[in-house]
Design an enzyme around this catalytic site. Structure first.
Site, PDB file in Angstrom:
ATOM      1  N   HIS A   1       0.810  -1.001   0.170  1.00 41.73           N
ATOM      2  CA  HIS A   1       0.335   0.411   0.210  1.00 41.73           C
ATOM      3  C   HIS A   1       0.971   0.898  -0.208  1.00 41.73           C
ATOM      4  O   HIS A   1       1.044   1.467   0.889  1.00 41.73           O
ATOM      5  CB  HIS A   1      -0.573  -0.366   1.426  1.00 41.73           C
TER       6      HIS A   1
ATOM      7  N   GLU B   1      -5.173   1.634   2.381  1.00 44.70           N
ATOM      8  CA  GLU B   1      -5.194   0.138   3.182  1.00 44.70           C
ATOM      9  C   GLU B   1      -5.837   0.272   4.445  1.00 44.70           C
ATOM     10  O   GLU B   1      -6.150  -0.094   5.248  1.00 44.70           O
ATOM     11  CB  GLU B   1      -3.641  -0.776   3.589  1.00 44.70           C
TER      12      GLU B   1
ATOM     13  N   HIS C   1       3.437   3.154  12.510  1.00 42.08           N
ATOM     14  CA  HIS C   1       2.051   4.422  12.945  1.00 42.08           C
ATOM     15  C   HIS C   1       2.871   5.182  14.198  1.00 42.08           C
ATOM     16  O   HIS C   1       1.736   5.913  14.505  1.00 42.08           O
ATOM     17  CB  HIS C   1       1.039   3.694  13.615  1.00 42.08           C
TER      18      HIS C   1
HETATM   19 CO    CO Z   1      -0.278   1.245   8.520  1.00 44.84          CO
HETATM   20 ZN    ZN Z   2       0.397  -1.163   6.354  1.00 48.24          ZN
END
Ligand code: CO
Ligand code: ZN
Length: 329
Positions: A62, A190, A300
């Site tokens: 992604h 995604e 993240h």
């Molecule tokens: Co992610």
């Molecule tokens: Zn990812």
């Protein structure tokens, strides 16, 4: 690989707003592709190999990244925001975001009585710098953090999943010829629920699907001993995550190919999260699917960390998978 990672991670592309990264990737793959298309959702679909020959294989990484969308702004340039994907307050505080027009904002929080307490997302705001600076409700921004080269390891925002993008670009470039019909999909959206891979898998209708994405880690202080994956020990072959049980035939294919080619690998059981492979596996009447993962710390956060050798070995494994006959599918 490092240079590719530096270029790819620094381009802001929150889910749904992938145009800049798509243009950059299209340029990087142009000389190696047999056909390049973009579908209605914005997926960049790169075919290698003749249509109709061998197996039809879909690979997906992604292009989008997590970010924020402005939901309200006051006269003094304080913006409230909705998260795009998995955005966590401790990773936001003191951080910066960059809007698509280049404007930078700083994230901080309402005063709370206890300065040690982590605020909730709705207590956070983006300080745009005194006025609105042309930013409007609905504008999106990505987290802003520079790339750092630590030797074998590199650190950046958006290594989830630009490392997957870099692995696919590098595998495409290494693949001299193939007996298969291969689709390298650089997917959109995604992070908001594997949406791009859903439409791409429907269109391609593959015989086999492989996602390339980051996975969790178990090799920092006091991580619960639930995750057996470490940086630098090779790409992880996914067996399970919370959205998918990888097809055992695909897992066996990956493991036997890695062993034959003497590429290091790890076995991955991920407790939380999923990848584009989930969408591929559940598309149409079902598709055998699996995932090759790059171990990544602090996923993240604006400072995600990977080991570049894992990415290089992932590209080598994909090249080996695509070069041989596939007898089981
Ligand atoms: Co992610
Ligand atoms: Zn990812």
């Amino acid at each position: 690989m490092k240079q590719l990672l530096q270029q790819l991670t620094q381009i802001p592309a929150p889910s749904g707003y992938e145009h800049k990264i798509r243009d950059a990737i299209r340029e990087m793959v142009a000389d190696y592709a047999d056909e390049i298309t973009t579908d209605a959702l914005g997926n960049l679909i790169v075919r290698k190999g003749k249509a109709g020959q061998g197996k039809r294989i879909m690979l997906a990484a992604h292009m989008d990244e997590i970010g924020v969308m402005v939901s309200h702004i006051d006269e003094n340039g304080f913006a409230r925001f909705a998260p795009i994907g998995g955005v966590y307050p401790p990773y936001c505080l003191g951080g910066r975001v960059r809007f698509l027009n280049g404007h930078v904002g700083v994230i901080n929080s309402e005063n709370t009585s206890d300065p040690n307490k982590i605020p909730s997302l709705d207590q956070l705001f983006i300080d745009l710098g005194g006025t609105k600076h042309g930013i409007k409700v609905g504008d999106v921004a990505a987290f802003d953090r520079s790339f750092a080269d630590l030797g074998d390891r590199v650190v950046s925002k958006a290594l989830d999943d630009r490392v997957g993008v870099a692995v696919l670009i590098s595998a495409l470039r290494q693949l001299e010829s193939t007996r298969h019909e291969i689709y390298f999909v650089f997917s959109v959206q995604e992070e908001v629920g594997v949406r791009g891979a859903t439409t791409a898998a429907f269109q391609i209708a593959p015989d086999v699907g492989i996602a390339v994405d980051v996975t969790g880690w178990g090799d920092t202080p006091k991580v619960p001993p639930m995750v057996d994956v470490a940086l630098g020990k090779g790409p992880a072959i996914k067996i399970r995550d919370s959205g998918m049980l990888a097809d055992p035939r695909v897992v066996d294919w990956m493991i036997s190919t890695a062993e034959k080619a003497k590429i290091p690998y790890q076995r991955e059981v991920l407790l939380r999260g999923s990848t584009d492979a989930r969408a591929i596996q559940l598309s149409r009447a079902g598709v055998p699917a699996g995932t090759i993962s790059i171990p990544c710390r602090y996923v993240h956060s604006p400072s995600e960390m990977i080991d570049v050798r894992d990415a290089e070995n992932a590209a080598a494994l994909i090249t080996a998978l695509l070069s041989a006959e596939i007898t089981w599918a």
